[in-house]
Design an enzyme around this catalytic site. Structure first.
Site, short mmCIF file in Angstrom:
data_model
loop_
_atom_site.label_atom_id
_atom_site.label_comp_id
_atom_site.label_asym_id
_atom_site.label_seq_id
_atom_site.Cartn_x
_atom_site.Cartn_y
_atom_site.Cartn_z
N GLU A 51 1.22 -0.85 -0.21
CA GLU A 51 -0.07 -0.26 0.43
C GLU A 51 0.90 0.83 -0.17
O GLU A 51 1.62 0.93 1.08
CB GLU A 51 -0.49 0.06 1.31
CG GLU A 51 -2.20 1.18 1.41
CD GLU A 51 -2.46 1.10 2.54
OE1 GLU A 51 -2.96 0.48 3.47
OE2 GLU A 51 -3.41 2.25 2.73
N ARG A 276 5.22 -12.67 9.61
CA ARG A 276 5.98 -11.59 9.25
C ARG A 276 6.45 -11.54 9.99
O ARG A 276 7.21 -12.00 11.06
CB ARG A 276 4.88 -10.53 9.35
CG ARG A 276 4.71 -10.24 11.20
CD ARG A 276 3.18 -8.91 11.28
NE ARG A 276 3.60 -7.49 11.03
CZ ARG A 276 2.94 -6.85 10.14
NH1 ARG A 276 1.79 -7.37 8.82
NH2 ARG A 276 3.83 -6.23 9.20
N LYS A 286 4.69 0.43 9.26
CA LYS A 286 4.77 1.96 8.80
C LYS A 286 3.87 2.61 9.52
O LYS A 286 4.37 4.11 9.45
CB LYS A 286 3.78 1.82 7.23
CG LYS A 286 4.56 1.52 6.15
CD LYS A 286 4.34 1.07 5.39
CE LYS A 286 3.34 0.17 5.00
NZ LYS A 286 2.54 -0.05 3.08
P1 ATP Z 1 2.93 -2.44 7.70
O1 ATP Z 1 2.37 -3.31 9.26
O2 ATP Z 1 4.55 -1.89 7.87
O3 ATP Z 1 1.69 -1.58 7.74
P2 ATP Z 1 1.37 -3.70 5.59
O4 ATP Z 1 1.06 -5.08 6.33
O5 ATP Z 1 0.09 -2.83 5.91
O6 ATP Z 1 3.02 -3.10 6.78
P3 ATP Z 1 1.68 -3.22 2.79
O7 ATP Z 1 2.21 -2.75 2.39
O8 ATP Z 1 0.20 -3.42 2.87
O9 ATP Z 1 2.12 -2.87 4.50
O10 ATP Z 1 2.41 -4.86 2.54
C1 ATP Z 1 2.82 -5.37 1.45
C2 ATP Z 1 3.46 -6.55 1.49
O11 ATP Z 1 3.62 -6.53 2.50
C3 ATP Z 1 1.87 -7.66 2.36
O12 ATP Z 1 2.14 -8.32 1.27
C4 ATP Z 1 2.54 -7.31 4.10
O13 ATP Z 1 1.97 -8.87 3.82
C5 ATP Z 1 4.31 -7.59 3.87
N1 ATP Z 1 4.51 -7.98 5.03
C6 ATP Z 1 4.41 -5.99 5.33
N2 ATP Z 1 5.61 -6.22 6.45
C7 ATP Z 1 5.71 -7.55 6.95
C8 ATP Z 1 6.64 -7.52 7.47
N3 ATP Z 1 6.87 -7.01 8.63
N4 ATP Z 1 7.28 -9.34 7.58
C9 ATP Z 1 7.21 -9.79 5.95
N5 ATP Z 1 6.21 -9.18 4.99
C10 ATP Z 1 5.51 -7.85 5.79
MG MG Z 2 -1.28 -3.68 4.57
#
Ligand code: ATP
Ligand code: MG
Length: 575
Positions: A51, A276, A286
């Protein structure tokens, strides 16, 4: 640990890759079985779906390496897809930084760059189809009522009084939602599933919400935006993804993922969840990282203390080191906290092989060699990288006045201190044996100002023809030739191992380490450093690995300490 062991680790990792698909993690086992069974015609097609509401961090790097890595390993494809369904939080700055970071990590989406917003028309039509099938309805409950009606984990939900609207009425209201007839939050489109489902996501999830805000790609075309769950499975379906890899928090959403695809009877990818990455002394969300940036606790998304990809890059991490880290931690089904020292271990492995060595004195103490001829100077040969003979040698100037590290001298040394002290002889790296004769101090403060020493001209190159041994080798810089520079030393950004898991009433900000940045203004370097390019990394002998910061100019260099030489994780492992 010796350099050889370090090299072997990286090579093993390459060998593993060269052998092609293995079953080294549970996702690969699933894919192998799918291929055997002919599912998806043996195709493998993954995607990385960020995102654009912040910069990517090391957790995303794990997901990028997994998705692009699997595609490469199975001769498949991996798409880069922006999951841009929330215009309020998203921005083109983030889109650009994400593209830059994915490429920098070494992955190529070729012509497969997609945006969920490109599917808004199709998604709208899918929603209309659900309404026509009697599987979705417009609900007028206020947001807090929706919440109340949803029930809890132990209590079933209650059906919305709007649940049984006719298809015609729903179609009409949904069109009005789209046409901007209603204010934000006044109505939503919901899936008609099961208000008593034990899975909360199945209790008539929201499909569309009203948001009168401009989108960074679609402008003011839409004032309703689709929710993540609805958008994600259908975007996967449109792109004919085979394996939709996501993190564990989506496990509970899988039923809904499957439900939408089944109701609409479209191509059906498979969602697989993995753990994760959580890293000690670090936050990887984020939202939290955005707060550190917005509230000025760090200098920006690329502050070298940030766990963002841009921060790690500025700190001196190479893409190779990050990919190695991703391989090292592997893929698991259960959440865990990875020790930050494993990340440091990965960059050390890499830099040990690739970073040229130089001599730098970060905390200088002046040494005058009384028996060295005044005005004389010579050039001595120094090895650029003992791990890489092809890196060759360089010349380092030597003269009567030098700087050594203040820590390398003690006037009254304790028993185990073998470095310089009055009357003691040590080796100057690549140069001569040196003996300390006297110490000059400031009369008022008592601080040591300089040392007077003598050298043995017979020991050029660092060994003595009479077989005399010394117990320490010091690095040094010739004062007359030295280039003065700034060095920034970083420590953990947080003082506790898991700042995500704070005590009651406390916030992760309460655990910020206020000593995480130390700036050293008076550091001296070999003259060659003046040509160092921004982003290049060096090993400062005996001190650690350092990277030239973007704030450097032709005449003033700024270095970031990437990592120390000490290897706590490898030691840890041996125990
Ligand atoms: P955040 O919690 O940091 O905002 P998010 O999951 O909302 O992260 P996205 O931009 O939706 O952020 O993530 C894109 C991809 O990266 C998704 O498939 C998510 O599952 C993966 N991802 C995000 N954070 C992690 C992590 N800590 N370890 C592994 N994969 C991750
Ligand atoms: Mg997300």
């Amino acid at each position: 640990m010796s350099g050889n062991t370090e090299n072997r680790n990286i090579e093993n990792h390459n060998e593993k890759k060269a052998k092609g698909p293995s079953t080294s993690n549970f996702i690969k086992s699933i894919i192998n079985n799918d291929i055997k069974a002919g599912k998806y015609g043996g195709r493998v097609h993954t995607r990385f779906p960020p995102e654009p509401n912040g910069y990517l961090h090391i957790g995303h790097a794990k997901s990028i390496c997994l998705n692009f890595g699997i595609a490469a390993e199975y001769n498949g494809l991996c798409n880069l897809r922006f999951d841009d369904t929330n215009p309020v939080k998203e921005d083109v700055e983030y889109v650009d930084s994400i593209k830059e970071d994915v490429s920098w990590l070494g992955f190529d989406w070729q012509d497969r760059l997609f945006f969920a917003s490109d599917y808004f028309d199709q998604l709208y039509e899918f929603a209309v189809e659900l309404i026509k099938k009697g599987k979705a309805y417009v609900c007028d409950l206020a947001p807090d009522e929706v919440k109340e009606y949803r029930g809890t984990l132990t209590m079933p939900g209650k059906e919305s009084p709007y649940r049984n609207r006719s298809v015609e009425e729903n179609l009409d209201l949904f069109k009005q939602m789209r046409d901007g007839e209603f204010e934000d939050g006044l109505r939503v489109l919901r899936a008609k599933i099961d208000m008593s489902s034990p899975n909360m996501n199945m209790r008539d999830s929201t499909i569309y919400r009203i948001k009168h805000s401009s989108h960074h790609r679609t402008g003011d075309k839409w004032c309703i935006y689709p929710m993540y769950d609805f958008t994600h499975c259908l975007s996967d379906s449109i792109e004919r993804i085979t394996h939709s890899l996501c993190t564990l928090e989506f496990e509970n959403h899988r039923l809904l993922y499957d439900w939408y695809l089944d109701q609409l009877d479209v191509y059906h990818p498979q969602q697989i969840e993995f753990a994760r990455l959580n890293l000690s002394y670090t936050v990887l969300s984020k939202r939290k990282l955005l707060r550190l940036v917005r509230q000025g606790y760090v200098s920006g998304w690329d502050d070298p203390r940030m766990p963002t990809i841009s921060g790690l890059r500025r700190r001196g991490y190479s893409p190779r080191a990050i990919r190695f880290f991703a391989e090292l931690i592997g893929i698991a089904k259960k959440d865990s906290l990875v020790d930050l020292s494993m990340l440091e271990f990965s960059v050390r492995e890499d830099l040990n092989k690739h970073a040229p060595r130089i001599m730098a004195v970060l905390n200088p103490l002046k040494v005058i060699i009384d028996n060295y001829p005044d005005g004389h100077e010579e050039e001595l040969d120094a090895i650029n990288n003992p791990e890489d003979p092809s890196a060759g040698t360089r010349k380092v100037p030597f003269s009567k006045v030098l700087y050594i590290e203040r820590d390398d001298f003690m006037e009254q040394p304790p028993r185990k201190f073998f470095r310089l002290s009055p009357g003691r002889e040590v080796r100057l790296r690549y140069a001569y044996f040196l003996t300390c004769q006297s110490v000059i101090k400031d009369d008022t403060t008592g601080k040591i100002i300089e040392l007077h020493c003598t050298y043995d001209p017979e020991t050029k190159g660092g060994s003595s023809p009479d077989g005399r041994k010394v117990k320490a080798t010091l690095h040094w810089v010739s004062a007359r030739h030295a280039v003065k520079s700034e060095v920034r030393i970083y420590d953990h950004l947080f003082t506790i191992e898991n700042p995500n898991d704070t005590e009651d009433g406390k916030d992760f900000i309460d655990y910020l380490n206020h000593d995480s940045l130390k700036v050293l203004q008076e550091c001296y370097f070999e003259p060659g450093i003046i040509n160092a390019k921004i982003g290049s990394t060096y090993q400062f002998e005996r001190l650690g690995y350092f990277c030239v910061d973007k704030e450097s100019t032709d005449t003033h260099k700024v270095f970031n300490r990437t990592v120390t030489l000490r290897d706590s994780w490898a030691k840890h492992k041996k125990r």
